[in-house]
Scaffold this active site. Structure first.
Site, PDB file in Angstrom:
ATOM      1  N   THR A   1       0.867  -1.178   0.000  1.00 38.33           N
ATOM      2  CA  THR A   1       0.000   0.000   0.000  1.00 38.33           C
ATOM      3  C   THR A   1       0.901   1.224   0.000  1.00 38.33           C
ATOM      4  OG1 THR A   1      -1.751  -1.130   1.212  1.00 38.33           O
ATOM      5  CG2 THR A   1      -1.783   1.270   1.246  1.00 38.33           C
TER       6      THR A   1
ATOM      7  N   LYS B   1      -7.403   1.238  -2.433  1.00 43.05           N
ATOM      8  CA  LYS B   1      -6.933   0.834  -1.101  1.00 43.05           C
ATOM      9  C   LYS B   1      -7.089   1.975  -0.103  1.00 43.05           C
ATOM     10  CE  LYS B   1      -5.159  -1.704   2.124  1.00 43.05           C
ATOM     11  NZ  LYS B   1      -3.820  -2.317   2.120  1.00 43.05           N
TER      12      LYS B   1
ATOM     13  N   LYS C   1       0.891   5.128   8.271  1.00 38.13           N
ATOM     14  CA  LYS C   1       1.390   5.503   6.939  1.00 38.13           C
ATOM     15  C   LYS C   1       0.252   5.582   5.933  1.00 38.13           C
ATOM     16  CE  LYS C   1       2.578   2.237   4.409  1.00 38.13           C
ATOM     17  NZ  LYS C   1       1.962   1.297   3.428  1.00 38.13           N
TER      18      LYS C   1
END
Length: 302
Positions: free
Chosen positions: A104, A179, A247
């Protein structure tokens, strides 16, 4: 027309054999494909080496030995180094190869890698996943795919070895944008799961009995089924690291800013997870959000 791949003629490369990558690569090897692998810590790759994988000393060496190269690493700088660095994958690929990043990461970075690969005759796919360690181990991942249709069709049998819900979302970067939608949803859901457990505990409910009701109704979700039981067991081992979730939320907030979007719910949960990390729990699983909320409310589930 997409190229056909098969275990006899197609060599697989894999970079990143951590909590999830180890299993994802294993599932492909179980189909009969030979694999060349690299990981920063070789010991984490040992189960795959024991099962017949070959070791390479760099991502570029993996690429040189492979036709389809997968990666799943930690952070955007890791992805950049793995693909665009001096010993990166694009230094070793040959024309006709396909590269698939399942980390990701930033949609803009996925597009940058695509644009760097294209002149080399290399197809680039971004395919981040959801499902955590359990989904990776049991080959039940949801895979969100961005890239050219022919390349995606070619690697579909390999995706099908790793996941059950594989959707081609569009061009380069579309998998990463999807995502982000996934992580935005999970962020709010995790806060709701933890707060529901705290509320139920303070109200004197038997939490397992409470979960048996709400998990069968409109509140049903993956986090209730998989992470709430871990919280009750005080099991905060990582299926997905807190620091990686931070993140991801940061990427989503940055992308939202570029689109002039306000996402106050995501911003709040991001701050809560920063508190989890500040407490020293960045390498625990995302269910460790409960630890920060317990501290804020001076309540600990028992």
């Amino acid at each position: 027309m997409a190229t056909t791949i098969d275990p006899k003629s197609t060599k697989i490369g894999w970079v990143g054999t951590g909590v999830m990558g180890r299993w994802m690569c294993q599932h492909i090897m179980d189909l009969g494909y030979s694999a060349t692998i690299y990981n920063r810590t070789q010991a984490k790759a040992q189960p795959l080496l024991d099962d017949g994988a070959s070791w390479a000393d760099s991502p570029s060496e993996v690429a040189a030995a492979s036709d389809v190269i997968f990666s799943i690493v930690g952070f955007p700088p890791d992805v950049r180094e793995v693909y665009l660095g001096d010993n990166g994958i694009l230094k070793g690929t040959k024309s006709g190869s396909i590269i698939v990043d399942m980390t990701t990461t930033e949609p803009s970075l996925a597009q940058e890698i695509y644009e760097a690969a294209n002149p080399q005759g290399v197809s680039s796919i971004d395919a981040p996943v959801s499902g955590g360690d359990v989904g990776a181990r049991e080959a039940r991942l949801s895979i969100m795919v961005g890239g050219d249709g022919d390349a995606v069709e070619t690697v579909m049998p390999l995706f099908e070895a790793m996941g059950k819900n594989i959707v081609h979302q569009g061009g380069a970067g579309a998998g990463q944008h999807t995502k982000m939608c996934n992580q935005i949803t999970i962020a709010g859901t995790m806060a709701g799961v933890c707060e529901a457990l705290l509320y139920g505990y303070k109200a004197g409910l038997d939490l397992e009995t409470m979960l048996s009701s709400i998990s069968g109704g409109a509140a049903a979700c993956w986090s209730l089924d998989n992470l709430a039981p871990r919280i009750l067991q005080r099991n905060f081992d990582p299926g997905f690291f807190v620091e990686h979730f931070i993140k991801d939320m940061g990427i989503a907030l940055d992308e939202a800013k570029k689109m002039n979007l306000s996402l106050p719910g995501l911003a709040l949960v991001h701050q809560l997870y920063l508190a989890v990390q500040a407490q020293g729990h960045g390498r625990l699983g995302t269910q460790a959000l409960m630890l920060a909320l317990e501290q804020m409310s001076s309540t600990e589930l028992s």
